[in-house]
Design a protein around this motif. Structure first.
Motif, PDB file in Angstrom:
ATOM      1  N   GLY A  15      32.661  52.923  24.094  1.00 30.93           N
ATOM      2  CA  GLY A  15      33.731  53.809  24.535  1.00 30.93           C
ATOM      3  C   GLY A  15      33.916  53.834  26.032  1.00 30.93           C
ATOM      4  O   GLY A  15      34.923  54.355  26.537  1.00 30.93           O
ATOM      5  N   GLY A  16      32.976  53.260  26.756  1.00 27.15           N
ATOM      6  CA  GLY A  16      33.038  53.256  28.205  1.00 27.15           C
ATOM      7  C   GLY A  16      33.781  52.056  28.754  1.00 27.15           C
ATOM      8  O   GLY A  16      34.430  51.306  28.014  1.00 27.15           O
ATOM      9  N   SER A  17      33.669  51.875  30.061  1.00 28.70           N
ATOM     10  CA  SER A  17      34.370  50.790  30.742  1.00 28.70           C
ATOM     11  C   SER A  17      33.408  49.998  31.624  1.00 28.70           C
ATOM     12  O   SER A  17      32.379  50.529  32.069  1.00 28.70           O
ATOM     13  CB  SER A  17      35.497  51.350  31.619  1.00 28.70           C
ATOM     14  OG  SER A  17      36.469  52.000  30.840  1.00 28.70           O
ATOM     15  N   ARG A  18      33.793  48.765  31.850  1.00 22.70           N
ATOM     16  CA  ARG A  18      32.993  47.888  32.712  1.00 22.70           C
ATOM     17  C   ARG A  18      33.925  46.866  33.336  1.00 22.70           C
ATOM     18  O   ARG A  18      34.859  46.391  32.683  1.00 22.70           O
ATOM     19  CB  ARG A  18      31.930  47.158  31.900  1.00 22.70           C
ATOM     20  CG  ARG A  18      30.860  46.443  32.732  1.00 22.70           C
ATOM     21  CD  ARG A  18      29.777  47.397  33.130  1.00 22.70           C
ATOM     22  NE  ARG A  18      28.749  46.760  33.936  1.00 22.70           N
ATOM     23  CZ  ARG A  18      27.656  47.369  34.351  1.00 22.70           C
ATOM     24  NH1 ARG A  18      27.441  48.627  34.029  1.00 22.70           N
ATOM     25  NH2 ARG A  18      26.778  46.729  35.100  1.00 22.70           N
ATOM     26  N   GLY A  19      33.652  46.523  34.589  1.00 19.94           N
ATOM     27  CA  GLY A  19      34.471  45.523  35.255  1.00 19.94           C
ATOM     28  C   GLY A  19      33.669  44.284  35.599  1.00 19.94           C
ATOM     29  O   GLY A  19      32.537  44.374  36.068  1.00 19.94           O
ATOM     30  N   LEU A  20      34.231  43.127  35.326  1.00 19.91           N
ATOM     31  CA  LEU A  20      33.633  41.853  35.698  1.00 19.91           C
ATOM     32  C   LEU A  20      34.502  41.195  36.766  1.00 19.91           C
ATOM     33  O   LEU A  20      35.725  41.385  36.789  1.00 19.91           O
ATOM     34  CB  LEU A  20      33.546  40.921  34.498  1.00 19.91           C
ATOM     35  CG  LEU A  20      32.807  41.412  33.261  1.00 19.91           C
ATOM     36  CD1 LEU A  20      32.825  40.330  32.179  1.00 19.91           C
ATOM     37  CD2 LEU A  20      31.391  41.823  33.591  1.00 19.91           C
ATOM     38  N   SER A  21      33.871  40.428  37.618  1.00 17.87           N
ATOM     39  CA  SER A  21      34.620  39.646  38.589  1.00 17.87           C
ATOM     40  C   SER A  21      34.031  38.250  38.661  1.00 17.87           C
ATOM     41  O   SER A  21      32.871  38.032  38.320  1.00 17.87           O
ATOM     42  CB  SER A  21      34.611  40.310  39.963  1.00 17.87           C
ATOM     43  OG  SER A  21      33.292  40.391  40.466  1.00 17.87           O
ATOM     44  N   CYS A  22      34.843  37.310  39.094  1.00 13.43           N
ATOM     45  CA  CYS A  22      34.416  35.923  39.198  1.00 13.43           C
ATOM     46  C   CYS A  22      35.081  35.315  40.420  1.00 13.43           C
ATOM     47  O   CYS A  22      36.320  35.269  40.506  1.00 13.43           O
ATOM     48  CB  CYS A  22      34.799  35.158  37.944  1.00 13.43           C
ATOM     49  SG  CYS A  22      34.577  33.367  38.069  1.00 13.43           S
ATOM     50  N   SER A  23      34.275  34.846  41.339  1.00 19.61           N
ATOM     51  CA  SER A  23      34.792  34.236  42.559  1.00 19.61           C
ATOM     52  C   SER A  23      34.575  32.736  42.529  1.00 19.61           C
ATOM     53  O   SER A  23      33.475  32.266  42.193  1.00 19.61           O
ATOM     54  CB  SER A  23      34.099  34.836  43.774  1.00 19.61           C
ATOM     55  OG  SER A  23      34.406  36.205  43.901  1.00 19.61           O
ATOM     56  N   ALA A  24      35.607  32.008  42.894  1.00 18.30           N
ATOM     57  CA  ALA A  24      35.538  30.552  42.918  1.00 18.30           C
ATOM     58  C   ALA A  24      35.327  30.058  44.338  1.00 18.30           C
ATOM     59  O   ALA A  24      35.842  30.631  45.298  1.00 18.30           O
ATOM     60  CB  ALA A  24      36.817  29.959  42.352  1.00 18.30           C
ATOM     61  N   SER A  25      34.582  28.990  44.454  1.00 18.84           N
ATOM     62  CA  SER A  25      34.402  28.334  45.742  1.00 18.84           C
ATOM     63  C   SER A  25      34.428  26.832  45.527  1.00 18.84           C
ATOM     64  O   SER A  25      34.230  26.343  44.422  1.00 18.84           O
ATOM     65  CB  SER A  25      33.081  28.759  46.397  1.00 18.84           C
ATOM     66  OG  SER A  25      31.988  28.383  45.592  1.00 18.84           O
ATOM     67  N   GLY A  26      34.710  26.114  46.578  1.00 20.65           N
ATOM     68  CA  GLY A  26      34.745  24.654  46.492  1.00 20.65           C
ATOM     69  C   GLY A  26      36.145  24.092  46.322  1.00 20.65           C
ATOM     70  O   GLY A  26      36.384  22.926  46.599  1.00 20.65           O
ATOM     71  N   ARG A  27      37.066  24.897  45.797  1.00 21.48           N
ATOM     72  CA  ARG A  27      38.467  24.525  45.697  1.00 21.48           C
ATOM     73  C   ARG A  27      39.262  25.773  45.347  1.00 21.48           C
ATOM     74  O   ARG A  27      38.694  26.776  44.936  1.00 21.48           O
ATOM     75  CB  ARG A  27      38.714  23.442  44.650  1.00 21.48           C
ATOM     76  CG  ARG A  27      38.311  23.821  43.256  1.00 21.48           C
ATOM     77  CD  ARG A  27      38.939  22.924  42.222  1.00 21.48           C
ATOM     78  NE  ARG A  27      40.360  23.209  42.054  1.00 21.48           N
ATOM     79  CZ  ARG A  27      41.152  22.576  41.210  1.00 21.48           C
ATOM     80  NH1 ARG A  27      40.675  21.589  40.476  1.00 21.48           N
ATOM     81  NH2 ARG A  27      42.425  22.897  41.102  1.00 21.48           N
ATOM     82  N   THR A  28      40.561  25.681  45.480  1.00 17.96           N
ATOM     83  CA  THR A  28      41.401  26.811  45.121  1.00 17.96           C
ATOM     84  C   THR A  28      42.002  26.617  43.742  1.00 17.96           C
ATOM     85  O   THR A  28      42.310  25.492  43.335  1.00 17.96           O
ATOM     86  CB  THR A  28      42.519  27.013  46.163  1.00 17.96           C
ATOM     87  OG1 THR A  28      43.298  28.148  45.775  1.00 17.96           O
ATOM     88  CG2 THR A  28      43.426  25.782  46.236  1.00 17.96           C
TER      89      THR A  28
END
Length: 121
Positions: A15-28
């Motif tokens: 019932g709760g919330s969670r945030g994920l993030s993903c950062s890219a490097s090496g190219r756009t």
């Protein structure tokens, strides 16, 4: 060398919330799709959500209306906001970028290492 690094995994109550993030490097990836997949124990990896370079979003039926995918092209980062989580959302979540995408049909070119999300009931 391209790297996708996820963060934000952990334990969350049902019932709760969670945030994920993903950062890219090496190219756009600003001109390509980015997205999320997940793999639960004993199951195959499955599509969760994707966002293309125009900002159009696509979701698996199991998360539609609960999860929100977004991206920041300036930071080459993709996000997944998981709301109203359920125990069946427990899985390793993988960031994906590049490759071929058409709606919910997505074959990524690159993968992150995965981050565990566990939903307790």
């Amino acid at each position: 060398q391209v790297q996708l690094v996820e963060s934000g995994g952990g334990l969350v109550q049902a019932g709760g919330s969670r945030g994920l993030s993903c950062s890219a490097s090496g190219r756009t990836f600003s001109s390509f799709a980015m997205g999320w997949f997940r793999q639960a124990p004993g199951k195959e990896r499955e599509f969760v959500a994707a966002i293309n370079w125009t900002g159009s979003t696509y979701y698996a039926d199991s998360v539609k209306g609960r999860f929100i995918i977004s991206r920041d092209n300036a930071k080459d980062t993709v996000y997944l906001r998981m709301n109203a989580v359920k125990p069946e959302d427990t899985a390793v979540y993988y960031c994906a970028a590049g490759g071929y995408s058409s709606g919910t049909y997505y074959i990524p070119g690159y993968w992150g290492q995965g981050t565990q999300v566990t939903v307790s009931s």
